[in-house]
Design an enzyme around this catalytic site. Structure first.
Site, PDB file in Angstrom:
ATOM      1  N   ASP A   1      66.516  63.359  28.535  1.00  0.00           N
ATOM      2  CA  ASP A   1      65.193  63.984  28.409  1.00  0.00           C
ATOM      3  C   ASP A   1      65.157  64.843  27.139  1.00  0.00           C
ATOM      4  OD1 ASP A   1      62.563  64.516  29.029  1.00  0.00           O
ATOM      5  OD2 ASP A   1      63.002  65.963  30.610  1.00  0.00           O
TER       6      ASP A   1
ATOM      7  N   ALA B   1      60.439  68.645  38.624  1.00  0.00           N
ATOM      8  CA  ALA B   1      59.037  68.215  38.626  1.00  0.00           C
ATOM      9  C   ALA B   1      58.697  67.424  39.884  1.00  0.00           C
ATOM     10  CB  ALA B   1      58.692  67.421  37.367  1.00  0.00           C
TER      11      ALA B   1
ATOM     12  N   HIS C   1      71.572  73.065  33.386  1.00  0.00           N
ATOM     13  CA  HIS C   1      70.437  73.978  33.477  1.00  0.00           C
ATOM     14  C   HIS C   1      69.368  73.401  34.395  1.00  0.00           C
ATOM     15  CE1 HIS C   1      72.339  75.951  30.140  1.00  0.00           C
ATOM     16  NE2 HIS C   1      72.149  74.919  29.353  1.00  0.00           N
ATOM     17  N   HIS C   2      69.117  72.103  34.273  1.00  0.00           N
ATOM     18  CA  HIS C   2      68.110  71.454  35.112  1.00  0.00           C
ATOM     19  C   HIS C   2      68.599  71.262  36.544  1.00  0.00           C
ATOM     20  CE1 HIS C   2      66.079  70.480  31.318  1.00  0.00           C
ATOM     21  NE2 HIS C   2      65.032  70.125  32.024  1.00  0.00           N
TER      22      HIS C   2
ATOM     23  N   ALA D   1      61.539  72.852  29.018  1.00  0.00           N
ATOM     24  CA  ALA D   1      60.798  71.913  28.174  1.00  0.00           C
ATOM     25  C   ALA D   1      61.733  70.817  27.700  1.00  0.00           C
ATOM     26  CB  ALA D   1      60.186  72.644  26.975  1.00  0.00           C
ATOM     27  N   GLY D   2      61.921  69.797  28.567  1.00  0.00           N
ATOM     28  CA  GLY D   2      62.891  68.782  28.202  1.00  0.00           C
ATOM     29  C   GLY D   2      64.260  69.419  28.071  1.00  0.00           C
TER      30      GLY D   2
ATOM     31  N   HIS E   1      63.957  62.276  36.593  1.00  0.00           N
ATOM     32  CA  HIS E   1      64.735  63.521  36.640  1.00  0.00           C
ATOM     33  C   HIS E   1      64.754  64.153  38.039  1.00  0.00           C
ATOM     34  CE1 HIS E   1      60.729  64.965  35.572  1.00  0.00           C
ATOM     35  NE2 HIS E   1      60.916  64.760  34.273  1.00  0.00           N
TER      36      HIS E   1
END
Length: 368
Positions: free
Chosen positions: A263, A210, A240-241, A297-298, A206
């Site tokens: 994810d 992270a 969003h990520h 969270a995922g 991803h």
């Protein structure tokens, strides 16, 4: 059998007919009377924890339920993905995936292996992973290789024993993905060189998430991945990520090396409300899953939605189809699928003019 429609090829959309049995035998153009629908290669998800109320870590029945849920959204191949957890729970889950690899899922998607995401990650970049990280000591690496289930592993290259682990995984034919890491640009670049130099295939888990951010004087691992000639990288494009502008940047730089993943967690497809991930309480609000401290969270993403998001962000339909299928096939070494062309498995997704899933075919059998 055959399907007529607008066939999404790597470089164009062609009105035509796909002829197939378990594999595609012919792809021919048609000049008229073509149904108003699109035929795409089946989607491939290399990073998916759960969906439809089920989670990979819950065992074989849950893996089947999760796989069937995602198949209905167009995913014809997926890697059930573990969480960082107690060591015995991780190995038990890998043996469960191995069991499903042997038996298959009747009427379900292909399961060519598992994605081991944790425990070989940085305790300082766990994201939503529980606090059960472990260094990839040789005995532990040998234990997960012995399960016969692992096709892809996420590894923080700065942790103890990482260099030895890379050699072990590459020798076992397992893809190594840099992720959940505190590594700087140079450490990530060295890890990519070490993976590729050993004959392996490198990637990133991803992208942008992270891992340290891209900064003017500290370019971080994301830059090392994007600038490599060989490394692939996952992206969770639920908007969003990753911001759409960063998607466009990565796509322009990486091309075929950028791979969409979901994810996805247990709550995917279940609407807003409370759920769980790795034994942790999660709340889904407005389609965004977070821990109580606000950590993402995922996701509750599905690959059909990722495809629509890519188009909304400016990608063409052939580009978006490649992001959810063709690129992942290359990343995972699944050269028998990922494109609408003779000789490939008849894994196909039929979308309506609204780009919503209408039909899903796995190895020539209609599944949805």
């Amino acid at each position: 059998m055959n399907i007529d429609g607008h066939i999404v090829l790597p470089d164009r959309v062609m009105p035509g007919r796909v002829v197939f049995d378990t594999s595609i035998t012919d792809v021919r153009p048609l000049l008229h009377n073509v149904p108003d629908r699109y035929i795409l290669p089946g989607f491939i998800d290399a990073h998916v924890h759960g969906g439809g109320g089920a989670d990979t870590m819950d065992g074989p029945l849950a893996i089947r339920d999760m796989a069937m849920f995602h198949m209905a959204q167009g995913t014809t191949t997926l890697l059930p993905t573990t969480m960082t957890a107690q060591w015995s729970d991780i190995t038990e889950t890998l043996y469960a995936v191995a069991e499903i690899m042997r038996s298959g899922i009747p009427g379900g998607p292909g399961i060519p292996g598992a994605h081991l995401e944790g425990p070989f990650i940085s305790p300082h970049r766990r994201g939503a992973q529980p606090a059960h990280t472990l260094p990839p000591a040789p005995a532990r690496v040998s234990a997960v290789i012995r399960t016969g289930a692992v096709r892809l592993v996420t590894l923080a290259p700065e942790v103890e024993h990482a260099d030895t682990a890379i050699q072990q995984f590459v020798q076992a034919g397992i893809r190594v993905s840099i992720g959940h890491t505190q590594a700087d640009h140079e450490q990530a670049e060295r890890a990519i060189c070490r993976i590729c130099g050993a004959g392996g295939v490198a990637g990133g888990t991803h992208l942008f998430n992270a891992m340290p951010p891209v900064m003017a004087r500290a370019p971080g691992p994301a830059t090392a991945l994007m600038c490599s000639d060989d490394a692939y990288a996952e992206m969770i494009f639920d908007t969003h990520h990753v911001h759409p502008a960063l998607f466009r940047l990565a796509h322009r730089v990486m091309g075929r090396r950028l791979v969409f993943v979901t994810d996805a967690m247990r709550a995917t497809g279940m609407g807003d409300g409370p759920s769980s991930l790795g034994g942790q309480d999660v709340m889904v609000r407005d389609g965004v899953a977070r821990l109580h401290d606000g950590t993402l969270a995922g996701s509750v993403l599905t690959l059909d939605q990722a495809l629509r998001n890519a188009i909304q962000a400016g990608a063409s339909l052939p580009q978006a189809a490649a992001l959810v299928s063709t690129h992942a096939a290359g990343w995972l070494g699944l050269h028998d699928r990922g494109a609408i062309m003779p000789g490939r498995r008849a894994d196909m997704v039929v979308l309506g003019p609204d780009l919503m899933v209408r039909e899903v075919w796995v190895a020539g059998r209609r599944s949805a």
